[in-house]
Every structure is written in C-alpha cells, then in structure tokens.
Enzyme design. Structure first.
Site, PDB file in Angstrom:
ATOM      1  N   ASP A   1       0.863  -1.179   0.000  1.00  0.00           N
ATOM      2  CA  ASP A   1       0.000   0.000   0.000  1.00  0.00           C
ATOM      3  C   ASP A   1       0.900   1.230   0.000  1.00  0.00           C
ATOM      4  OD1 ASP A   1       0.924   0.279   2.594  1.00  0.00           O
ATOM      5  OD2 ASP A   1      -0.939  -0.366   3.519  1.00  0.00           O
ATOM      6  N   SER A   2       0.314   2.379  -0.214  1.00  0.00           N
ATOM      7  CA  SER A   2       1.130   3.588  -0.379  1.00  0.00           C
ATOM      8  C   SER A   2       1.648   4.137   0.944  1.00  0.00           C
ATOM      9  CB  SER A   2       0.309   4.677  -1.068  1.00  0.00           C
ATOM     10  OG  SER A   2      -0.719   5.135  -0.199  1.00  0.00           O
ATOM     11  N   GLY A   3       1.109   3.638   2.054  1.00  0.00           N
ATOM     12  CA  GLY A   3       1.470   4.184   3.355  1.00  0.00           C
ATOM     13  C   GLY A   3       0.617   5.362   3.763  1.00  0.00           C
ATOM     14  N   GLY A   4      -0.288   5.784   2.875  1.00  0.00           N
ATOM     15  CA  GLY A   4      -1.110   6.947   3.182  1.00  0.00           C
ATOM     16  C   GLY A   4      -1.960   6.760   4.419  1.00  0.00           C
ATOM     17  N   PHE A   5      -2.577   5.599   4.556  1.00  0.00           N
ATOM     18  CA  PHE A   5      -3.445   5.364   5.708  1.00  0.00           C
ATOM     19  C   PHE A   5      -2.650   5.436   7.007  1.00  0.00           C
ATOM     20  CE2 PHE A   5      -5.577   2.617   8.813  1.00  0.00           C
ATOM     21  CZ  PHE A   5      -6.850   3.171   8.797  1.00  0.00           C
TER      22      PHE A   5
ATOM     23  N   ASP B   1      -3.093   8.087  -1.735  1.00  0.00           N
ATOM     24  CA  ASP B   1      -4.445   8.624  -1.607  1.00  0.00           C
ATOM     25  C   ASP B   1      -4.663   9.133  -0.197  1.00  0.00           C
ATOM     26  OD1 ASP B   1      -4.447   6.109  -0.354  1.00  0.00           O
ATOM     27  OD2 ASP B   1      -6.601   5.869  -0.643  1.00  0.00           O
TER      28      ASP B   1
ATOM     29  N   GLN C   1     -12.157   6.507  -3.967  1.00  0.00           N
ATOM     30  CA  GLN C   1     -12.559   7.089  -2.693  1.00  0.00           C
ATOM     31  C   GLN C   1     -13.947   7.722  -2.839  1.00  0.00           C
ATOM     32  OE1 GLN C   1     -11.344   6.637   0.180  1.00  0.00           O
ATOM     33  NE2 GLN C   1      -9.221   5.993  -0.106  1.00  0.00           N
TER      34      GLN C   1
ATOM     35  N   GLY D   1     -11.271   3.397   1.597  1.00  0.00           N
ATOM     36  CA  GLY D   1     -12.137   4.237   2.407  1.00  0.00           C
ATOM     37  C   GLY D   1     -13.374   3.559   2.953  1.00  0.00           C
TER      38      GLY D   1
ATOM     39  N   ASP E   1      -7.401  -7.879   1.910  1.00  0.00           N
ATOM     40  CA  ASP E   1      -6.383  -7.954   2.960  1.00  0.00           C
ATOM     41  C   ASP E   1      -7.004  -7.437   4.243  1.00  0.00           C
ATOM     42  OD1 ASP E   1      -4.889  -5.133   3.944  1.00  0.00           O
ATOM     43  OD2 ASP E   1      -6.125  -4.971   2.140  1.00  0.00           O
TER      44      ASP E   1
ATOM     45  N   HIS F   1      -3.164 -20.749  12.316  1.00  0.00           N
ATOM     46  CA  HIS F   1      -4.514 -21.292  12.151  1.00  0.00           C
ATOM     47  C   HIS F   1      -5.445 -20.287  11.475  1.00  0.00           C
ATOM     48  CE1 HIS F   1      -8.484 -22.806  12.693  1.00  0.00           C
ATOM     49  NE2 HIS F   1      -8.785 -21.630  13.237  1.00  0.00           N
TER      50      HIS F   1
END
Length: 377
Positions: free
Chosen positions: A93-97, A147, A195, A222, A272, A341
C-alpha cells in the site's frame, strides 16, 4: 503488463474466479492477502505461509518499510523479496493510511503530505512521485497510488475535497509511474484507488475517474472505517458496476469472513486485513465450526483438535486445551499457533469460495457457510 484471466463467473451473483499472472507467480482469485506490515507477517515464518497457510501473495507497508529498515537497506538487498525471503508476489500500500492514523503530525497539501515519524519524531514528505519511487525501491509486484482515506463520518465537503486531492495525486503518480522503470527486472503494476466516502455521487465520480486509467487493476478504499455494513456493501456494488469487468478489484482492509464472502458476491477479487493475526494474538480463533475465544474456561479440558478440518498442521497437531494453556501462560507459541490457524482458515475460505464459483453454486454455499462460521462457540 500484468494479465488477469477470468476463469468463471457465477450466474446468480457478481462473483468471479480468475488468475492474476505476475512475474513472481500466478494468483488464483478470489484471494486473501496476509498483511506483512514491516516485511513480516507477525509470528509466522515464510515457510509456514507457503506450505501450511498456502498464501499466494502478501502485503508490505510503504510507510513502515520506508522508515525502517529504510530504502538504503532494501535497495542493497535487491528489494523486499530478497530481503525477507519471500519469492511469491508482494503488494505494497502507499502508506497513506498509516500517515493519517499513526504519524504524530501530518499536513496535507496539494503537493503531498508532510508527516512526523512515530519512531523518532523526524519529518518526512510523501508526494505522488516519490511514493512511486519508494515502492519501486521496495520492489512490490503491485503498487498502490497515494491517496487520502477520509474518516467516517465525513462531511460531504470534506469527502469531496479529499477525493479531488486523491484524483490530483493519481494523475501525477500515474505519469511518474509511466516515466519510470522497475529496479529489479520484473514488472510492477500500479493500482488507482476509489474514494468518496459513503456518498453515491462521489463514489460514482471516483470510480469513473480511476476507470479512465488503463491500469492493471483497481482498488476500493475508504470502507470498513466505521460505516454500517449495509452502506459498505452498497458502495462496493456501486463501484464495481463502473470498474472494468476484465481487471482485478481489490477491497482494501476488509475484513471479517462474512464481509469477504459477501464482497466476493459483489465482484471483489482481492482482500487484505490484519484481523486474522491481530485477533489471533488476542486469543480469538476463526474456525470451520465457528468463532472461539480460546481463553474461555470451557476449553480447559477440551483435548479435541483446534479445527477438525485440519487446514494447517497446527489444527490437528495441537488441542484446544493445549492452546488455551499457552495463552493463559503468556507463551509466545500461542500467538504463532493461533496466527497460522487463522490465516490458514482465511485462505481456506477463499479457496472454497473459488471452488463454488466454478461449480456454479456460490450463492447457495455462501448462505449455508456464513451462519456456520460466524456462530460463537
């Protein structure tokens, strides 16, 4: 280019079974991707991911890997695949979150985002362009556009401004992606992200905007940030009605087993979520029979297998009583067993979904399996 091949489409629903061809191997969809935030899926070896859990692709996080171990180390290693010993596909992911949720300070501008590291307080900047460069250096097979993920609830004005910022960043990031080359000799895809919060007109506009890019796949961002499930499903259905039918669709950060099965029905191909490993570390097991809190007294003398289905080796090798003992004693092996598991269960679930899509009875199977796997034992 990365190629997506649709093998079967369910006649009663929007569910699809496909194969995503990448330079690090094929991915059979629908697929769940274990989250390996810092170059590792917590408490799980790569050998277990491949042989027991049967993961086909894992995630890395740009924000965390950029800060630690850093780009210099990753580039010297030859990319994340060689650094962590995983020879199958990786998505970053872009790391934005993480910038928005973890950074101690952040400032959004049309240029990009300035943030303060949660590790040492140092200042950094992500732009659409350098974010592509960072993910090129990490070496992901699938990279995500930078984003902004608006919180829930958001006002219409905030959601609209946020979406427009995401679109402006996408335009710049896409151009830079097209003007740069992979560093390690294999193809890297770049997924735009839809988004628009929970507003139908914004979601429609965003889906149409990202669909105008001839990308290898598209992401839905989002969602699962606090909105009602019915609203989430409504936004997914709306978005997927607009996105290209012949490209994979990735629903970011979702979710529970029921969320995944319902979203597959709506045409999502990739998922994910940290839930299987995070919940495992908190003694919650997802099983083929239902959900277990292994700390409960009722399991103290239960010497039956963790899961009679025997999806991974831990399911039949260890008993519920033994795993409960490890949890109560604070032994680290407890987190390992529970994580293997839970991840094994998630991968089993999407494999089952795929089989029933191909068999043509997905809806009937889904209606039977959801009550079974979501009941509390």
């Amino acid at each position: 280019m990365m190629k997506y091949e649709i093998i079967a489409t369910d006649k009663e629903t929007g569910a699809r079974a496909g194969i995503l061809h990448t330079d690090h191997g094929d991915i059979e969809t629908p697929i769940f991707m274990p989250v390996g935030t810092q170059g590792t899926v917590k408490a799980v070896h790569q050998r277990e991911l491949k042989n027991d859990i049967k993961a086909q692709i894992i995630l890395g996080n740009t924000y965390h890997l950029y800060l630690r171990p850093g780009l210099e180390v990753l580039k010297a290693a030859g990319g994340l695949h060689k650094f962590n010993g995983w020879d199958r596909p990786i998505l970053t992911d872009s790391g934005g979150f993480q910038v928005y949720s973890l950074a101690q300070m952040r400032k959004l501008t049309p240029e990009g985002v300035v943030f303060k590291s949660h590790i040492d307080g140092s200042y950094h900047k992500f732009t659409p362009e350098n974010n592509v460069d960072i993910q090129r250096t990490i070496g992901a097979d699938i990279m995500m556009a930078l984003d902004e993920c608006p919180p829930y609830p958001s006002t219409y004005e905030y959601a609209k401004n946020s979406m427009e910022l995401t679109h402006s960043w996408l335009k710049r990031g896409w151009q830079h992606y097209k003007n740069t080359e992979p560093l390690y000799g294999y193809y890297q895809a770049y997924f735009p992200i839809c988004q628009g919060s929970v507003y139908k007109d914004l979601r429609t506009q965003s889906a149409e905007t990202i669909a105008s890019y001839d990308a290898d796949g598209y992401a839905i961002g989002g969602l699962a940030v606090g909105e009602p499930e019915e609203t989430m499903y409504e936004m997914i259905a709306l978005t997927n009605s607009i996105l290209p039918k012949d490209k994979p669709r990735y629903l970011m950060g979702v979710g529970t087993p029921a969320n995944i099965l319902n979203s597959i029905e709506l045409g999502v191909d990739m998922f994910d979520c940290v839930m299987p490993t995070r919940n495992a570390r908190n003694a919650q097991l997802f099983t083929t029979q239902g959900i277990i809190n292994i700390k409960n007294q009722k399991w103290k003398f239960d010497f039956s297998p963790i899961d009679p289905e025997g999806i991974t080796f831990v399911d039949t090798h260890y008993s519920k009583a033994y795993l409960r003992h490890l949890v109560i004693a604070g032994e680290r092996l407890a987190a390992q067993i529970a994580s293997i598991h839970n991840l094994g269960f998630y991968l089993w679930l999407v494999r089952q979904a795929r089989e029933h899509i191909i068999a043509g009875d997905y809806k009937e199977w889904k209606q039977k399996i959801i009550p079974q796997i979501t009941q509390r034992l």
